[in-house]
Design a protein around this motif. Structure first.
Motif, PDB file in Angstrom:
ATOM      1  N   ALA A   1       0.843  -1.194   0.000  1.00 18.33           N
ATOM      2  CA  ALA A   1       0.000   0.000   0.000  1.00 18.33           C
ATOM      3  C   ALA A   1       0.878   1.244   0.000  1.00 18.33           C
ATOM      4  CB  ALA A   1      -0.925  -0.002   1.204  1.00 18.33           C
ATOM      5  N   TYR A   2       1.950   1.198   0.775  1.00 23.09           N
ATOM      6  CA  TYR A   2       2.897   2.315   0.817  1.00 23.09           C
ATOM      7  C   TYR A   2       3.526   2.519  -0.552  1.00 23.09           C
ATOM      8  CZ  TYR A   2       7.203   4.857   1.743  1.00 23.09           C
ATOM      9  OH  TYR A   2       8.226   5.760   1.695  1.00 23.09           O
ATOM     10  N   GLU A   3       3.968   1.427  -1.174  1.00 21.17           N
ATOM     11  CA  GLU A   3       4.588   1.522  -2.500  1.00 21.17           C
ATOM     12  C   GLU A   3       3.608   2.080  -3.526  1.00 21.17           C
ATOM     13  OE1 GLU A   3       7.916  -1.997  -2.249  1.00 21.17           O
ATOM     14  OE2 GLU A   3       5.919  -2.504  -2.939  1.00 21.17           O
ATOM     15  N   ALA A   4       2.361   1.666  -3.450  1.00 22.62           N
ATOM     16  CA  ALA A   4       1.348   2.174  -4.371  1.00 22.62           C
ATOM     17  C   ALA A   4       1.168   3.677  -4.186  1.00 22.62           C
ATOM     18  CB  ALA A   4       0.025   1.448  -4.151  1.00 22.62           C
ATOM     19  N   CYS A   5       1.177   4.126  -2.950  1.00 29.48           N
ATOM     20  CA  CYS A   5       1.049   5.550  -2.658  1.00 29.48           C
ATOM     21  C   CYS A   5       2.243   6.319  -3.212  1.00 29.48           C
ATOM     22  CB  CYS A   5       0.930   5.755  -1.153  1.00 29.48           C
ATOM     23  SG  CYS A   5       0.720   7.478  -0.673  1.00 29.48           S
ATOM     24  N   VAL A   6       3.440   5.775  -3.020  1.00 31.99           N
ATOM     25  CA  VAL A   6       4.645   6.430  -3.524  1.00 31.99           C
ATOM     26  C   VAL A   6       4.588   6.545  -5.050  1.00 31.99           C
ATOM     27  CG1 VAL A   6       7.141   6.144  -3.829  1.00 31.99           C
ATOM     28  CG2 VAL A   6       6.115   5.833  -1.584  1.00 31.99           C
ATOM     29  N   LEU A   7       4.169   5.476  -5.711  1.00 31.55           N
ATOM     30  CA  LEU A   7       4.074   5.517  -7.174  1.00 31.55           C
ATOM     31  C   LEU A   7       3.035   6.534  -7.638  1.00 31.55           C
ATOM     32  CD1 LEU A   7       4.323   1.718  -7.984  1.00 31.55           C
ATOM     33  CD2 LEU A   7       6.053   3.475  -8.422  1.00 31.55           C
ATOM     34  N   LYS A   8       1.930   6.607  -6.933  1.00 34.36           N
ATOM     35  CA  LYS A   8       0.880   7.569  -7.272  1.00 34.36           C
ATOM     36  C   LYS A   8       1.400   9.001  -7.133  1.00 34.36           C
ATOM     37  CE  LYS A   8      -3.773   8.885  -5.833  1.00 34.36           C
ATOM     38  NZ  LYS A   8      -4.841   8.637  -4.864  1.00 34.36           N
ATOM     39  N   GLU A   9       2.077   9.275  -6.027  1.00 34.55           N
ATOM     40  CA  GLU A   9       2.612  10.617  -5.806  1.00 34.55           C
ATOM     41  C   GLU A   9       3.723  10.933  -6.806  1.00 34.55           C
ATOM     42  OE1 GLU A   9       1.322  12.948  -3.702  1.00 34.55           O
ATOM     43  OE2 GLU A   9      -0.230  11.427  -3.447  1.00 34.55           O
ATOM     44  N   SER A  10       4.517   9.950  -7.146  1.00 33.48           N
ATOM     45  CA  SER A  10       5.575  10.135  -8.135  1.00 33.48           C
ATOM     46  C   SER A  10       4.977  10.515  -9.482  1.00 33.48           C
ATOM     47  CB  SER A  10       6.404   8.859  -8.258  1.00 33.48           C
ATOM     48  OG  SER A  10       7.401   9.019  -9.231  1.00 33.48           O
ATOM     49  N   ALA A  11       3.890   9.861  -9.849  1.00 34.04           N
ATOM     50  CA  ALA A  11       3.221  10.180 -11.116  1.00 34.04           C
ATOM     51  C   ALA A  11       2.707  11.617 -11.094  1.00 34.04           C
ATOM     52  CB  ALA A  11       2.079   9.200 -11.360  1.00 34.04           C
ATOM     53  N   LYS A  12       2.156  12.048  -9.968  1.00 30.69           N
ATOM     54  CA  LYS A  12       1.684  13.432  -9.848  1.00 30.69           C
ATOM     55  C   LYS A  12       2.841  14.413 -10.041  1.00 30.69           C
ATOM     56  CE  LYS A  12      -2.167  12.735  -6.630  1.00 30.69           C
ATOM     57  NZ  LYS A  12      -2.652  13.033  -5.271  1.00 30.69           N
ATOM     58  N   ILE A  13       3.973  14.106  -9.435  1.00 27.60           N
ATOM     59  CA  ILE A  13       5.139  14.987  -9.547  1.00 27.60           C
ATOM     60  C   ILE A  13       5.603  15.083 -10.991  1.00 27.60           C
ATOM     61  CG2 ILE A  13       7.588  15.196  -8.937  1.00 27.60           C
ATOM     62  CD1 ILE A  13       6.775  14.047  -6.158  1.00 27.60           C
ATOM     63  N   HIS A  14       5.662  13.941 -11.677  1.00 24.44           N
ATOM     64  CA  HIS A  14       6.074  13.954 -13.077  1.00 24.44           C
ATOM     65  C   HIS A  14       5.094  14.762 -13.939  1.00 24.44           C
ATOM     66  CE1 HIS A  14       9.583  11.384 -12.950  1.00 24.44           C
ATOM     67  NE2 HIS A  14       8.934  10.580 -12.116  1.00 24.44           N
ATOM     68  N   GLU A  15       3.814  14.656 -13.625  1.00 24.89           N
ATOM     69  CA  GLU A  15       2.802  15.426 -14.353  1.00 24.89           C
ATOM     70  C   GLU A  15       3.009  16.929 -14.116  1.00 24.89           C
ATOM     71  OE1 GLU A  15      -1.996  15.906 -14.168  1.00 24.89           O
ATOM     72  OE2 GLU A  15      -1.191  13.873 -13.945  1.00 24.89           O
ATOM     73  N   LEU A  16       3.271  17.309 -12.874  1.00 27.84           N
ATOM     74  CA  LEU A  16       3.510  18.720 -12.566  1.00 27.84           C
ATOM     75  C   LEU A  16       4.771  19.232 -13.253  1.00 27.84           C
ATOM     76  CD1 LEU A  16       2.595  18.791  -8.770  1.00 27.84           C
ATOM     77  CD2 LEU A  16       1.313  19.846 -10.639  1.00 27.84           C
ATOM     78  N   ILE A  17       5.805  18.422 -13.309  1.00 26.54           N
ATOM     79  CA  ILE A  17       7.043  18.814 -13.988  1.00 26.54           C
ATOM     80  C   ILE A  17       6.779  19.019 -15.473  1.00 26.54           C
ATOM     81  CG2 ILE A  17       9.328  17.995 -14.688  1.00 26.54           C
ATOM     82  CD1 ILE A  17       9.529  16.657 -11.911  1.00 26.54           C
ATOM     83  N   ALA A  18       6.005  18.110 -16.070  1.00 25.27           N
ATOM     84  CA  ALA A  18       5.686  18.233 -17.489  1.00 25.27           C
ATOM     85  C   ALA A  18       4.885  19.510 -17.746  1.00 25.27           C
ATOM     86  CB  ALA A  18       4.905  17.018 -17.964  1.00 25.27           C
ATOM     87  N   GLU A  19       3.930  19.829 -16.878  1.00 25.66           N
ATOM     88  CA  GLU A  19       3.143  21.045 -17.019  1.00 25.66           C
ATOM     89  C   GLU A  19       4.046  22.278 -16.894  1.00 25.66           C
ATOM     90  OE1 GLU A  19      -0.226  21.184 -14.375  1.00 25.66           O
ATOM     91  OE2 GLU A  19      -0.905  19.196 -15.016  1.00 25.66           O
ATOM     92  N   ALA A  20       4.955  22.246 -15.942  1.00 26.97           N
ATOM     93  CA  ALA A  20       5.857  23.376 -15.737  1.00 26.97           C
ATOM     94  C   ALA A  20       6.747  23.581 -16.963  1.00 26.97           C
ATOM     95  CB  ALA A  20       6.708  23.163 -14.501  1.00 26.97           C
ATOM     96  N   LYS A  21       7.213  22.502 -17.562  1.00 27.69           N
ATOM     97  CA  LYS A  21       8.035  22.610 -18.777  1.00 27.69           C
ATOM     98  C   LYS A  21       7.242  23.223 -19.907  1.00 27.69           C
ATOM     99  CE  LYS A  21      11.328  18.869 -17.909  1.00 27.69           C
ATOM    100  NZ  LYS A  21      11.795  17.549 -18.333  1.00 27.69           N
ATOM    101  N   GLU A  22       5.957  22.849 -20.028  1.00 23.78           N
ATOM    102  CA  GLU A  22       5.105  23.430 -21.081  1.00 23.78           C
ATOM    103  C   GLU A  22       4.928  24.925 -20.868  1.00 23.78           C
ATOM    104  OE1 GLU A  22       3.724  22.130 -23.889  1.00 23.78           O
ATOM    105  OE2 GLU A  22       4.934  20.348 -23.434  1.00 23.78           O
ATOM    106  N   VAL A  23       4.731  25.329 -19.620  1.00 21.66           N
ATOM    107  CA  VAL A  23       4.571  26.752 -19.307  1.00 21.66           C
ATOM    108  C   VAL A  23       5.854  27.500 -19.654  1.00 21.66           C
ATOM    109  CG1 VAL A  23       4.273  28.403 -17.421  1.00 21.66           C
ATOM    110  CG2 VAL A  23       2.793  26.393 -17.555  1.00 21.66           C
ATOM    111  N   LEU A  24       7.000  26.940 -19.317  1.00 15.23           N
ATOM    112  CA  LEU A  24       8.275  27.608 -19.612  1.00 15.23           C
ATOM    113  C   LEU A  24       8.508  27.701 -21.115  1.00 15.23           C
ATOM    114  CD1 LEU A  24      10.616  26.106 -16.875  1.00 15.23           C
ATOM    115  CD2 LEU A  24       9.732  28.436 -17.007  1.00 15.23           C
ATOM    116  N   LYS A  25       8.103  26.687 -21.866  1.00 12.92           N
ATOM    117  CA  LYS A  25       8.271  26.718 -23.332  1.00 12.92           C
ATOM    118  C   LYS A  25       7.410  27.800 -23.957  1.00 12.92           C
ATOM    119  CE  LYS A  25       9.500  21.892 -24.242  1.00 12.92           C
ATOM    120  NZ  LYS A  25       9.037  20.644 -24.858  1.00 12.92           N
TER     121      LYS A  25
END
Length: 64
Positions: free
Chosen positions: A38-62
């Motif tokens: 359950a902990y690992e699933a939570c970590v993976l879920k949060e990691s995916a959110k972080i990657h999504e936010l990074i991708a959004e931030a890169k789009e804004v900077l572009k």
């Protein structure tokens, strides 16, 4: 009860206690593994959110 019967009963009681303790330990290990999963699933879920936010931030900077 004769001495040999008493010893045999005592051995059976000790074996029963041992087996109950082992079963309890196995159950605790399984619960711990489930918690870890359950902990690992939570970590993976949060990691995916972080990657999504990074991708959004890169789009804004572009676009700037």
């Amino acid at each position: 009860m004769s001495n040999s019967q008493y010893n045999e009963q005592n051995e059976q009681d000790e074996l029963q206690k041992y087996l109950e303790e082992k079963a309890k330990q196995e159950q605790e290990k399984e619960q711990e593994a489930e918690s870890l999963s359950a902990y690992e699933a939570c970590v993976l879920k949060e990691s995916a959110k972080i990657h999504e936010l990074i991708a959004e931030a890169k789009e804004v900077l572009k676009s700037e």
